[in-house]
Design an enzyme around this catalytic site. Structure first.
Site, PDB file in Angstrom:
ATOM      1  N   GLU A 293     -40.406 170.984  55.467  1.00  0.00           N
ATOM      2  CA  GLU A 293     -41.713 171.425  54.947  1.00  0.00           C
ATOM      3  C   GLU A 293     -42.563 172.138  56.000  1.00  0.00           C
ATOM      4  OE1 GLU A 293     -42.596 168.045  51.610  1.00  0.00           O
ATOM      5  OE2 GLU A 293     -42.905 167.426  53.684  1.00  0.00           O
TER       6      GLU A 293
HETATM    7  C1  TNX Z   1     -41.526 164.920  51.198  1.00  0.00           C
HETATM    8  S1  TNX Z   1     -38.859 164.340  52.084  1.00  0.00           S
HETATM    9  C2  TNX Z   1     -41.480 164.794  52.571  1.00  0.00           C
HETATM   10  C3  TNX Z   1     -42.335 163.799  53.218  1.00  0.00           C
HETATM   11  C4  TNX Z   1     -43.228 163.103  52.235  1.00  0.00           C
HETATM   12  C5  TNX Z   1     -42.467 162.774  50.975  1.00  0.00           C
HETATM   13  C6  TNX Z   1     -43.276 162.000  49.989  1.00  0.00           C
HETATM   14  C7  TNX Z   1     -39.285 165.173  53.248  1.00  0.00           C
HETATM   15  C8  TNX Z   1     -38.237 165.664  54.124  1.00  0.00           C
HETATM   16  N1  TNX Z   1     -40.586 165.431  53.385  1.00  0.00           N
HETATM   17  O1  TNX Z   1     -43.108 164.408  54.231  1.00  0.00           O
HETATM   18  O2  TNX Z   1     -43.687 161.944  52.832  1.00  0.00           O
HETATM   19  O3  TNX Z   1     -42.040 163.972  50.393  1.00  0.00           O
HETATM   20  O4  TNX Z   1     -42.489 161.510  48.939  1.00  0.00           O
END
Ligand code: TNX
Length: 475
Positions: A293
């Site tokens: 992300e």
């Molecule tokens: C996505 S899963 C994220 C996390 C968040 C999560 C919440 C991932 C690699 N990144 O930063 O905490 O969703 O469900």
């Protein structure tokens, strides 16, 4: 639990009495890991039966013998054979890890009722489907301390899980002390999501966690999430920011707004120091660099940053692990890509990369079990115990089968998980479902066969005080 890859139960049982001994051959007495397994087994049998077993070097009829002379070709690094008959019980493996796994099965075969202290006659030949069977705990959003982690390790070991991935840093907090960078924990460690208190691990704390994990044959995989998810570091160190100004601490639950920048004066030294120290303090082969992300990172710079992180990880002879977005960078052979959301992104990884499967819809422990649950989130769907169990890692990404899959992992993100009771409620018994997904051959798994075994497992967890989720599916 998990179901062995082959087994036979026979009529009859071997009594465990005060005269039963645990036998390990003299030549292994000084094998530290083997020795710890014996002590564990003595403690477990005592808890289950009230009987304290003595240890000895020469077997007599009725003893429990732990042997390290198993065939490595047949059993692999984690497999074991367990035979229980009128002559006694024998665990045979090619490695201390295999013996440990065999003793975990043996302990489960005890009836766990005070009046019956016998082991059923059995012949079990067992080895796992995948080498990587993990759980991730996010200690960055909400911090959990050493004692809680030690307890967590003991609970996940019951599911034959062997990786503990610690998400140590994120926008809301930095949880590992780094020599020469006191502000990372002084500032970045003092906050948490929703205004929670924060906290951090000293290097000695981290060593204690790693050692306790090793006693349970669990490898700690530490994650420093970069280049996104870095607000806590940016807020601690002005030199990580292009304008030299540290942003304020962040305590919300948003993602994708922070980024390291190659042109900021402290970035390269920061990366080299944090990876260098964590590599030195981590006996396991893996360092997780996050990579997820990074919505605030320019695409070209993202690739450069991941490749720089990869260079540092490899310089310290570790294998890099990252969330599936790292497949957009130029990955070295042997990298491990953790699939969580987008198969099409994950499959950009080169042919010599391998995968850890964490499909959000089946493994995300921060998801609610049902719409009625007060705890948990909804974005990846509801995950009751059947959904946590009923999936096949080899069908998630087109063309990626078991030869390219290192294993499976369930992450617990903690933006909204504030207490250790909540952690346990979200993890158990769902982690037992994951344990079997990772261990048992697909053709032996089905929900209706698993359900009654899960119900027994859940009762045993409840009996030791785990505030677990009571699924209506197990009634
Ligand atoms: C996505 S899963 C994220 C996390 C968040 C999560 C919440 C991932 C690699 N990144 O930063 O905490 O969703 O469900």
């Amino acid at each position: 639990m998990p179901l062995p890859s082959s087994f036979e139960l026979r009529e009859g049982s071997l009594p465990i009495t005060a005269l039963t001994r645990i036998v390990i051959a003299d030549e292994h007495e000084h094998d530290h890991q083997h020795d710890q397994t014996v002590n564990h087994l003595i403690g477990d049998v005592q808890r289950a039966t009230g009987i304290h077993l003595a240890r000895t070097a020469t077997a007599a009829a009725g003893d429990i013998e732990l042997r390290l002379d198993g065939d490595p070709g047949q059993l692999g690094p984690e497999g074991y054979a367990l035979d229980i008959d009128e002559h006694g019980a024998t665990v045979r493996a090619a490695t201390p890890h295999g013996v440990w796994n065999g003793t975990r099965t043996l302990v489960q075969l005890l009836p766990h009722t005070p009046l019956d202290t016998s082991l059923p006659f059995a012949h079990i030949l067992d080895r796992p489907r995948y080498e990587w069977r993990g759980v991730m705990l996010d200690v960055a959003r909400h911090f959990f301390g050493v004692d809680q982690l030690l307890r967590f390790i003991e609970l996940i070991a019951r599911c034959k899980l062997n990786r503990l991935h610690l998400h140590l840093t994120d926008d809301q907090g930095w949880r590992i002390a780094i020599d020469g960078w006191p502000a990372l924990t002084g500032v970045g460690g003092s906050t948490g999501a929703s205004g929670s208190a924060g906290g951090y691990f000293t290097r000695a704390d981290y060593a204690e966690i790693v050692a306790h994990a090793a006693r349970h044959f669990i490898t700690v995989v530490p994650e420093l999430d970069m280049p996104g998810h870095t607000n806590a570091a940016l807020a601690s160190i002005p030199g990580l920011n292009l304008d030299g100004i540290a942003p304020p601490a962040y305590t919300g639950k948003g993602v994708g707004f922070s980024s390291l920048r190659l042109a900021a004066p402290a970035t390269r030294r920061f990366i080299s120091d944090v990876i260098g120290q964590l590599a030195a303090d981590t006996p396991g082969h893996y360092l997780h660099i996050g990579g997820d992300e990074a919505h605030a990172t320019d695409h070209a710079e993202y690739r450069q940053l991941v490749e720089l992180l990869q260079h540092e990880v490899r310089r310290h002879h570790k294998q890099m692990v990252g969330w599936e977005e790292i497949a957009n960078a130029d990955l070295a052979a042997g990298s491990i890509v953790q699939h969580w959301l987008q198969p099409d992104v994950a499959r950009r990884a080169p042919p010599d990369a391998r995968f850890v499967m964490s499909p959000a819809a089946h493994t995300y422990l921060d998801m609610k079990h049902t719409p009625q649950c007060t705890l948990g989130r909804r974005w990846a769907g509801f995950i009751d115990v059947d959904t946590a169990y009923d999936w096949d890692p080899a069908t998630l990404i087109d063309g990626i089968g078991d030869d390219r899959i290192a294993g499976v992992e369930a992450p617990l993100w903690t933006e909204k998980v504030a207490t250790f009771d909540d952690v346990q409620h979200l993890c158990f018994p769902r982690l037992a479902c994951l344990g079997e997904v990772g261990w048992t051959p697909q053709h032996l798994r089905n929900w209706s066969g698993f359900r009654p075994r899960l119900a027994v497992h859940a009762e045993r967890l409840a009996a030791i005080g785990v505030p677990l989720y009571r699924s209506a599916l197990l009634d």
